[in-house]
Design an enzyme around this catalytic site. Sequence first.
Site, PDB file in Angstrom:
ATOM      1  N   ASP A  18      26.424   8.633   3.491  1.00 52.48           N
ATOM      2  CA  ASP A  18      26.402   9.110   2.102  1.00 52.48           C
ATOM      3  C   ASP A  18      25.011   9.703   1.804  1.00 52.48           C
ATOM      4  O   ASP A  18      23.993   9.017   1.965  1.00 52.48           O
ATOM      5  CB  ASP A  18      26.692   7.909   1.186  1.00 52.48           C
ATOM      6  CG  ASP A  18      26.673   8.271  -0.291  1.00 52.48           C
ATOM      7  OD1 ASP A  18      26.385   9.438  -0.639  1.00 52.48           O
ATOM      8  OD2 ASP A  18      26.931   7.353  -1.097  1.00 52.48           O
ATOM      9  N   GLU A  37      -3.504  14.645   9.343  1.00 53.53           N
ATOM     10  CA  GLU A  37      -3.031  13.715  10.368  1.00 53.53           C
ATOM     11  C   GLU A  37      -2.544  14.496  11.575  1.00 53.53           C
ATOM     12  O   GLU A  37      -2.545  13.999  12.685  1.00 53.53           O
ATOM     13  CB  GLU A  37      -1.896  12.848   9.794  1.00 53.53           C
ATOM     14  CG  GLU A  37      -1.410  11.718  10.698  1.00 53.53           C
ATOM     15  CD  GLU A  37      -0.322  12.140  11.704  1.00 53.53           C
ATOM     16  OE1 GLU A  37       0.023  11.319  12.545  1.00 53.53           O
ATOM     17  OE2 GLU A  37       0.167  13.285  11.661  1.00 53.53           O
ATOM     18  N   CYS A  55      -2.694   9.309   6.088  1.00 49.58           N
ATOM     19  CA  CYS A  55      -2.478  10.090   4.856  1.00 49.58           C
ATOM     20  C   CYS A  55      -3.639   9.978   3.868  1.00 49.58           C
ATOM     21  O   CYS A  55      -3.612  10.586   2.798  1.00 49.58           O
ATOM     22  CB  CYS A  55      -1.186   9.638   4.176  1.00 49.58           C
ATOM     23  SG  CYS A  55       0.190   9.545   5.303  1.00 49.58           S
ATOM     24  N   THR A  75      12.192  11.338   6.068  1.00 46.79           N
ATOM     25  CA  THR A  75      10.919  11.335   5.336  1.00 46.79           C
ATOM     26  C   THR A  75       9.897  12.249   6.000  1.00 46.79           C
ATOM     27  O   THR A  75       8.695  12.023   5.910  1.00 46.79           O
ATOM     28  CB  THR A  75      10.362   9.899   5.158  1.00 46.79           C
ATOM     29  OG1 THR A  75      10.100   9.321   6.443  1.00 46.79           O
ATOM     30  CG2 THR A  75      11.320   9.012   4.410  1.00 46.79           C
ATOM     31  N   SER A  99       5.701  -1.019   6.743  1.00 48.32           N
ATOM     32  CA  SER A  99       4.800  -0.047   6.116  1.00 48.32           C
ATOM     33  C   SER A  99       4.952  -0.059   4.596  1.00 48.32           C
ATOM     34  O   SER A  99       3.971   0.132   3.871  1.00 48.32           O
ATOM     35  CB  SER A  99       5.038   1.362   6.674  1.00 48.32           C
ATOM     36  OG  SER A  99       6.243   1.924   6.208  1.00 48.32           O
ATOM     37  N   HIS A 142       0.248   8.342  -3.527  1.00 49.45           N
ATOM     38  CA  HIS A 142       0.674   8.914  -2.244  1.00 49.45           C
ATOM     39  C   HIS A 142       2.195   8.759  -2.157  1.00 49.45           C
ATOM     40  O   HIS A 142       2.737   7.696  -2.452  1.00 49.45           O
ATOM     41  CB  HIS A 142      -0.001   8.184  -1.080  1.00 49.45           C
ATOM     42  CG  HIS A 142       0.641   8.490   0.239  1.00 49.45           C
ATOM     43  ND1 HIS A 142       0.820   9.776   0.684  1.00 49.45           N
ATOM     44  CD2 HIS A 142       1.201   7.678   1.185  1.00 49.45           C
ATOM     45  CE1 HIS A 142       1.430   9.750   1.854  1.00 49.45           C
ATOM     46  NE2 HIS A 142       1.682   8.488   2.173  1.00 49.45           N
ATOM     47  N   LYS A 190       8.377   2.505  -6.601  1.00 54.09           N
ATOM     48  CA  LYS A 190       8.179   1.092  -6.229  1.00 54.09           C
ATOM     49  C   LYS A 190       6.730   0.674  -6.494  1.00 54.09           C
ATOM     50  O   LYS A 190       6.466  -0.416  -6.997  1.00 54.09           O
ATOM     51  CB  LYS A 190       8.481   0.887  -4.734  1.00 54.09           C
ATOM     52  CG  LYS A 190       9.951   0.959  -4.346  1.00 54.09           C
ATOM     53  CD  LYS A 190      10.045   0.854  -2.810  1.00 54.09           C
ATOM     54  CE  LYS A 190      11.456   1.115  -2.284  1.00 54.09           C
ATOM     55  NZ  LYS A 190      12.390   0.021  -2.522  1.00 54.09           N
ATOM     56  N   ASN A 249       7.499  14.534   2.828  1.00 50.50           N
ATOM     57  CA  ASN A 249       6.167  13.969   3.035  1.00 50.50           C
ATOM     58  C   ASN A 249       5.219  15.052   3.552  1.00 50.50           C
ATOM     59  O   ASN A 249       5.589  15.866   4.407  1.00 50.50           O
ATOM     60  CB  ASN A 249       6.225  12.811   4.039  1.00 50.50           C
ATOM     61  CG  ASN A 249       4.988  11.923   3.993  1.00 50.50           C
ATOM     62  OD1 ASN A 249       4.036  12.206   3.279  1.00 50.50           O
ATOM     63  ND2 ASN A 249       5.009  10.830   4.750  1.00 50.50           N
ATOM     64  N   SER A 295      -1.831   4.938   6.278  1.00 53.30           N
ATOM     65  CA  SER A 295      -1.438   3.838   7.162  1.00 53.30           C
ATOM     66  C   SER A 295      -2.541   3.513   8.149  1.00 53.30           C
ATOM     67  O   SER A 295      -3.371   4.352   8.492  1.00 53.30           O
ATOM     68  CB  SER A 295      -0.168   4.208   7.914  1.00 53.30           C
ATOM     69  OG  SER A 295       0.919   4.241   7.036  1.00 53.30           O
TER      70      SER A 295
HETATM   71  N1  CAA Z   1      23.163   5.344  -2.503  1.00 58.47           N
HETATM   72  C1  CAA Z   1      22.005   5.009  -3.124  1.00 58.47           C
HETATM   73  N2  CAA Z   1      21.015   4.290  -2.504  1.00 58.47           N
HETATM   74  C2  CAA Z   1      21.189   3.948  -1.215  1.00 58.47           C
HETATM   75  C3  CAA Z   1      22.384   4.281  -0.511  1.00 58.47           C
HETATM   76  C4  CAA Z   1      23.392   5.005  -1.218  1.00 58.47           C
HETATM   77  N3  CAA Z   1      24.541   5.370  -0.635  1.00 58.47           N
HETATM   78  N4  CAA Z   1      22.271   3.788   0.739  1.00 58.47           N
HETATM   79  C5  CAA Z   1      21.073   3.173   0.833  1.00 58.47           C
HETATM   80  N5  CAA Z   1      20.411   3.270  -0.342  1.00 58.47           N
HETATM   81  C6  CAA Z   1      19.068   2.785  -0.678  1.00 58.47           C
HETATM   82  C7  CAA Z   1      18.734   1.413  -0.139  1.00 58.47           C
HETATM   83  O1  CAA Z   1      19.240   0.387  -0.998  1.00 58.47           O
HETATM   84  C8  CAA Z   1      17.225   1.485  -0.114  1.00 58.47           C
HETATM   85  O2  CAA Z   1      16.713   1.319  -1.422  1.00 58.47           O
HETATM   86  P1  CAA Z   1      15.599   0.176  -1.726  1.00 58.47           P
HETATM   87  O3  CAA Z   1      14.450   0.417  -0.803  1.00 58.47           O
HETATM   88  O4  CAA Z   1      15.238   0.421  -3.156  1.00 58.47           O
HETATM   89  O5  CAA Z   1      16.270  -1.125  -1.475  1.00 58.47           O
HETATM   90  C9  CAA Z   1      16.941   2.948   0.256  1.00 58.47           C
HETATM   91  O6  CAA Z   1      18.160   3.654  -0.006  1.00 58.47           O
HETATM   92  C10 CAA Z   1      16.583   3.152   1.738  1.00 58.47           C
HETATM   93  O7  CAA Z   1      17.552   2.517   2.496  1.00 58.47           O
HETATM   94  P2  CAA Z   1      17.142   1.690   3.801  1.00 58.47           P
HETATM   95  O8  CAA Z   1      16.005   0.784   3.498  1.00 58.47           O
HETATM   96  O9  CAA Z   1      18.373   1.089   4.371  1.00 58.47           O
HETATM   97  O10 CAA Z   1      16.650   2.910   4.712  1.00 58.47           O
HETATM   98  P3  CAA Z   1      16.089   2.920   6.179  1.00 58.47           P
HETATM   99  O11 CAA Z   1      16.203   1.588   6.842  1.00 58.47           O
HETATM  100  O12 CAA Z   1      16.764   4.050   6.867  1.00 58.47           O
HETATM  101  O13 CAA Z   1      14.515   3.206   6.048  1.00 58.47           O
HETATM  102  C11 CAA Z   1      12.425   4.076   5.341  1.00 58.47           C
HETATM  103  C12 CAA Z   1      13.907   3.881   4.962  1.00 58.47           C
HETATM  104  C13 CAA Z   1      11.801   2.718   5.699  1.00 58.47           C
HETATM  105  C14 CAA Z   1      11.686   4.682   4.189  1.00 58.47           C
HETATM  106  C15 CAA Z   1      12.354   5.016   6.594  1.00 58.47           C
HETATM  107  O14 CAA Z   1      12.811   6.286   6.230  1.00 58.47           O
HETATM  108  C16 CAA Z   1      10.974   5.128   7.199  1.00 58.47           C
HETATM  109  O15 CAA Z   1      10.604   4.330   8.047  1.00 58.47           O
HETATM  110  N6  CAA Z   1      10.168   6.149   6.780  1.00 58.47           N
HETATM  111  C17 CAA Z   1       8.838   6.369   7.314  1.00 58.47           C
HETATM  112  C18 CAA Z   1       7.836   5.307   6.887  1.00 58.47           C
HETATM  113  C19 CAA Z   1       7.351   5.451   5.478  1.00 58.47           C
HETATM  114  O16 CAA Z   1       7.481   6.486   4.857  1.00 58.47           O
HETATM  115  N7  CAA Z   1       6.730   4.371   4.978  1.00 58.47           N
HETATM  116  C20 CAA Z   1       6.117   4.380   3.647  1.00 58.47           C
HETATM  117  C21 CAA Z   1       4.885   3.546   3.571  1.00 58.47           C
HETATM  118  S1  CAA Z   1       3.698   4.069   4.830  1.00 58.47           S
HETATM  119  C22 CAA Z   1       2.968   5.469   4.186  1.00 58.47           C
HETATM  120  O17 CAA Z   1       3.036   5.716   3.038  1.00 58.47           O
HETATM  121  C23 CAA Z   1       2.221   6.375   5.104  1.00 58.47           C
HETATM  122  C24 CAA Z   1       3.084   7.538   5.383  1.00 58.47           C
HETATM  123  O18 CAA Z   1       3.033   8.553   4.733  1.00 58.47           O
HETATM  124  C25 CAA Z   1       4.067   7.392   6.463  1.00 58.47           C
END
Ligand code: CAA
Length: 393
Positions: A34, A84, A116, A157, A206, A238, A247, A281, A314
Site C-alpha cells: 500500500d 555525505e 547529514c 527514503t 537510527s 533534519h 516525531k 532525503n 548519524s
Molecule cells: N498506511 C499508513 N501508514 C503506514 C502503512 C499504511 N498502509 N503501513 C505502514 N505505515 C506506517 C507505520 O506504522 C510506520 O509509522 P510509525 O513509524 O509512525 O509507527 C511507518 O509507516 C513506517 O513503517 P515501518 O516502520 O514498518 O517501515 P520500515 O520498517 O520499512 O522502515 C524506515 C522505515 C526505518 C524509516 C526505513 O525507511 C529506513 O531505515 N530509512 C533510512 C534510515 C533513516 O532515515 N533514519 C532516520 C534517522 S537517521 C538520520 O536522520 C540520518 C539520515 O538522514 C539517514
Amino acid sequence: MTGASAPIGITDLAFATAHFSLDLQQLADHFGIDVNKYYVGIGQSEMSVATADEDIVTMGAEAAAQILARHGSDGIRTLLFATESGIDQSKSAGVFVHGLLGMGPNCRVVELKQACYSATAALQFALGVVARDSREKVLVIASDVARYALDSSGEPTQGAAAVAFLVTADPALVEIEPITGLHTDDIHDFWRPNYLSTALVDGKYSLGAYLRSLEGAWGEFRSRGGVDIDQIDRFCYHQPFTKMAVKAHNRLCTITGSDLDADQRRAQIDASLAMNRHTGNSYTASIYVGLISLLERDEADLAGKRIGFFSYGSGSVSELFTGIVQPGYRALLRDADDRQRLAGRTPIDYARYRALHENVDAVQGEDYETAVETPGPFRFAGVVEHARQYQRC
Ligand code: CAA
C-alpha cells in the site's frame, strides 16, 4: 571590524535538485504494498533522482550560481562544501564548483563531512569567520544524493538536493543566534564504508538515536541559556523523511511540557516539510531545504519570528540552535523558481530508476563519457585519466 556582538547570519539561500523524479507509487507497486506506507507512514510522495550526468557538484553549482547571480563573487573568500556523498577522496567538491562558477583565486575552499550534520558545522564555522572580520562573506554549499541499496528498507527514503547560502554580517534573511546545544555519540546507526556507494543503516535504531540526540542537544542548549520552547515560533528539523520531523517535534514538545495541541504543533513545522516531501532525503541539505520551504510556504509573516533548528548527522553529531527571520525577507525568496524546479522534473518509471541506480557503480577506474541527460545548467561529462570532468551547459 565589528565586535563579536554584531548580527551575523544568512543573507541569501538558494535551492537546486536533481532533474528526474520517482513517484513512490512506483516503488510501492514494485514491492506490492500500500503506497500509504510512504505517502502517510513516512510522509514522502516522491524522490528526486539524479540523471547519469548529475551529482553533488552539478546540483551544488546550480544552487550557488543563483547566489552569485545576485551578489557576485567579489569578497567571497571562503567556500565550504558539506556532503555525505563526496566524489573524490582528496579534492573538495567545492573546488570543482569554484571552477565551474569562475570564482577568483583568493578563496579558501574545503569539504566537510559528518553524515547529514556537516552543513550546520559549515554554518557555525562561517559565523566564526565573519565574527573575526565582518568584511568576510562565506559561501556554504550543502549537496547530497541519498542512496540506499536496491530492495532495502531505506530505499523509499532516498532523494537528492542542494542548497547554497551566503553568510555575512547584518544578514538579510535569518540572523543566527549565538547559543547552541551540542550532542555527540559514537554509534553505528547509519554509515558508509569507503568501498560502498550506498549507505548502511539500522533503521529503527537510527530513529531512536535521532530522538535521543534531540533531547541531549536541547538539554545543553537550555543549560547554556537558550530560550525556552514557548519563545520559538517555528521549527526546522533534519528530515530524512518528513514524518521524522513530526516525531521529533512531538518528542521535543513532550519533554519540554509544551501546552500546544496537535494542530498548533503541526502549524509550527508544516511549511518546513513541503519541499522535502517531494525531494526525498538530501542528507546535509535537508534541514536547509526545510528552511527554504518554511520561508516560502508559510503564509504567516515570519519577520521577527524565531526559528528553532535541529541538525542531526548519524554516527552521530547533532546541534540545536535558533535564528531570527529578518524584515523584508520575502523579497529575497525564489518561490516561483523553486516550485518550478520541483514541478519541472521529469517523472521516470521504476525500470529507469533501477537502471540509473545500478549505473552508479558500473564503471570503475576507466575513462568514460556520460550521455547528455540533464536539462540543468551544469553537467558531469565523464572521467578522463581518473579526473572527473564538468561542463557548463
Ligand atoms: N498506511 C499508513 N501508514 C503506514 C502503512 C499504511 N498502509 N503501513 C505502514 N505505515 C506506517 C507505520 O506504522 C510506520 O509509522 P510509525 O513509524 O509512525 O509507527 C511507518 O509507516 C513506517 O513503517 P515501518 O516502520 O514498518 O517501515 P520500515 O520498517 O520499512 O522502515 C524506515 C522505515 C526505518 C524509516 C526505513 O525507511 C529506513 O531505515 N530509512 C533510512 C534510515 C533513516 O532515515 N533514519 C532516520 C534517522 S537517521 C538520520 O536522520 C540520518 C539520515 O538522514 C539517514
